[in-house]
Structures are given as structure tokens and as C-alpha cells.
Scaffold this motif. Sequence first.
Motif, PDB file in Angstrom:
ATOM      1  N   SER A  23       0.822  -1.215   0.000  1.00  0.00           N
ATOM      2  CA  SER A  23       0.000   0.000   0.000  1.00  0.00           C
ATOM      3  C   SER A  23       0.854   1.263   0.000  1.00  0.00           C
ATOM      4  O   SER A  23       0.499   2.247  -0.657  1.00  0.00           O
ATOM      5  CB  SER A  23      -0.923   0.006   1.216  1.00  0.00           C
ATOM      6  OG  SER A  23      -1.797  -1.084   1.175  1.00  0.00           O
ATOM      7  N   ARG A  26       1.901   1.847  -3.355  1.00  0.00           N
ATOM      8  CA  ARG A  26       0.801   2.370  -4.172  1.00  0.00           C
ATOM      9  C   ARG A  26       0.587   3.853  -3.920  1.00  0.00           C
ATOM     10  O   ARG A  26       0.294   4.613  -4.838  1.00  0.00           O
ATOM     11  CB  ARG A  26      -0.489   1.595  -3.865  1.00  0.00           C
ATOM     12  CG  ARG A  26      -1.559   1.820  -4.871  1.00  0.00           C
ATOM     13  CD  ARG A  26      -0.977   1.492  -6.200  1.00  0.00           C
ATOM     14  NE  ARG A  26      -1.963   1.449  -7.239  1.00  0.00           N
ATOM     15  CZ  ARG A  26      -1.652   1.535  -8.506  1.00  0.00           C
ATOM     16  NH1 ARG A  26      -0.425   1.660  -8.869  1.00  0.00           N
ATOM     17  NH2 ARG A  26      -2.560   1.474  -9.421  1.00  0.00           N
ATOM     18  N   ILE A  34      -6.595   9.478  -7.033  1.00  0.00           N
ATOM     19  CA  ILE A  34      -7.583   8.542  -6.488  1.00  0.00           C
ATOM     20  C   ILE A  34      -6.891   7.265  -6.014  1.00  0.00           C
ATOM     21  O   ILE A  34      -7.207   6.738  -4.941  1.00  0.00           O
ATOM     22  CB  ILE A  34      -8.659   8.224  -7.539  1.00  0.00           C
ATOM     23  CG1 ILE A  34      -9.375   9.492  -7.999  1.00  0.00           C
ATOM     24  CG2 ILE A  34      -9.657   7.214  -6.998  1.00  0.00           C
ATOM     25  CD1 ILE A  34     -10.117  10.222  -6.912  1.00  0.00           C
ATOM     26  N   ASP A  35      -5.934   6.764  -6.794  1.00  0.00           N
ATOM     27  CA  ASP A  35      -5.171   5.584  -6.371  1.00  0.00           C
ATOM     28  C   ASP A  35      -4.422   5.851  -5.072  1.00  0.00           C
ATOM     29  O   ASP A  35      -4.342   4.995  -4.193  1.00  0.00           O
ATOM     30  CB  ASP A  35      -4.166   5.178  -7.445  1.00  0.00           C
ATOM     31  CG  ASP A  35      -4.818   4.550  -8.647  1.00  0.00           C
ATOM     32  OD1 ASP A  35      -5.967   4.091  -8.509  1.00  0.00           O
ATOM     33  OD2 ASP A  35      -4.185   4.507  -9.712  1.00  0.00           O
ATOM     34  N   ILE A  38      -6.938   5.893  -2.109  1.00  0.00           N
ATOM     35  CA  ILE A  38      -7.349   4.539  -1.747  1.00  0.00           C
ATOM     36  C   ILE A  38      -6.223   3.803  -1.036  1.00  0.00           C
ATOM     37  O   ILE A  38      -6.442   3.087  -0.059  1.00  0.00           O
ATOM     38  CB  ILE A  38      -7.824   3.771  -3.006  1.00  0.00           C
ATOM     39  CG1 ILE A  38      -9.137   4.356  -3.498  1.00  0.00           C
ATOM     40  CG2 ILE A  38      -7.996   2.289  -2.703  1.00  0.00           C
ATOM     41  CD1 ILE A  38      -9.597   3.830  -4.823  1.00  0.00           C
ATOM     42  N   ASP A  41      -6.070   5.101   2.529  1.00  0.00           N
ATOM     43  CA  ASP A  41      -7.175   4.540   3.304  1.00  0.00           C
ATOM     44  C   ASP A  41      -6.903   3.078   3.648  1.00  0.00           C
ATOM     45  O   ASP A  41      -7.208   2.626   4.754  1.00  0.00           O
ATOM     46  CB  ASP A  41      -8.474   4.679   2.517  1.00  0.00           C
ATOM     47  CG  ASP A  41      -9.695   4.436   3.370  1.00  0.00           C
ATOM     48  OD1 ASP A  41      -9.663   4.807   4.567  1.00  0.00           O
ATOM     49  OD2 ASP A  41     -10.677   3.875   2.857  1.00  0.00           O
ATOM     50  N   LEU A  42      -6.308   2.351   2.734  1.00  0.00           N
ATOM     51  CA  LEU A  42      -5.969   0.955   3.000  1.00  0.00           C
ATOM     52  C   LEU A  42      -4.882   0.841   4.065  1.00  0.00           C
ATOM     53  O   LEU A  42      -4.930  -0.062   4.912  1.00  0.00           O
ATOM     54  CB  LEU A  42      -5.521   0.267   1.708  1.00  0.00           C
ATOM     55  CG  LEU A  42      -5.222  -1.220   1.806  1.00  0.00           C
ATOM     56  CD1 LEU A  42      -6.452  -1.987   2.279  1.00  0.00           C
ATOM     57  CD2 LEU A  42      -4.746  -1.744   0.478  1.00  0.00           C
ATOM     58  N   THR A  78     -10.494  10.639   5.191  1.00  0.00           N
ATOM     59  CA  THR A  78     -10.834  10.135   3.859  1.00  0.00           C
ATOM     60  C   THR A  78     -11.973  10.941   3.243  1.00  0.00           C
ATOM     61  O   THR A  78     -11.918  11.294   2.060  1.00  0.00           O
ATOM     62  CB  THR A  78     -11.220   8.654   3.939  1.00  0.00           C
ATOM     63  OG1 THR A  78     -10.131   7.918   4.463  1.00  0.00           O
ATOM     64  CG2 THR A  78     -11.588   8.109   2.570  1.00  0.00           C
ATOM     65  N   ALA A  82     -11.570  13.237  -0.080  1.00  0.00           N
ATOM     66  CA  ALA A  82     -12.443  12.950  -1.222  1.00  0.00           C
ATOM     67  C   ALA A  82     -13.222  14.192  -1.633  1.00  0.00           C
ATOM     68  O   ALA A  82     -13.401  14.457  -2.828  1.00  0.00           O
ATOM     69  CB  ALA A  82     -13.391  11.811  -0.875  1.00  0.00           C
TER      70      ALA A  82
END
Length: 91
Positions: A23, A26, A34-35, A38, A41-42, A78, A82
Motif C-alpha cells: 500500500s 501504491r 484517487i489511487d 485509496i 485509506d488501506l 478520507t 475525497a
Amino acid sequence: MESVLLIVLYVSLAIHIILIGVSVWRVWRGENIIDRLIGADLISTLTIGILVLVALFEKNSIFIDVAIGLVALGFVSTIALAKYIADEQIF
């Protein structure tokens, strides 16, 4: 029976740590924002899982309380990120 539970907890902790590494990669090398959101958040979710596992190891419920606080903070952050992304329309 307790040794089986301990082995399962150690394996689960190792899997969570490996997934946090994926993660972080990432978040660092995400294709778009957006990736990265996420991925962040992960990371928050996996950290909560690690805190719960540590609470099971130590047999101490303070880690569960910290995890609950982290859940609230992660949810609010988050939603705020967003909304910022939606307002800026950076897709």
C-alpha cells in the motif's frame, strides 16, 4: 491449542505488514490521486488490523481503544480528502 492461535496470529501479522508495504508503494507511485487516496485509506485499515492483533498478543484492550480512535480519524480524513478532490476535479 494456544500455540495454534499464536501461529495464526503471527502469520496474520506478517501478512498485514506485507500488505502495508504494498500500500505504501501504491501511495508513493500511484497513477493518479484517487489511487493514492485509496492506498492511504488501506494503510489506515491495515494499521487498525495490526493494532487489534497486537491487542490479542498482549491481552491488553488499550490497543482496541487506540484502533477505535484511528478509525474515526481515518474516516474523517478520507471524507475530507475525497471532498477536496471532488471540488478540485483532478481526475
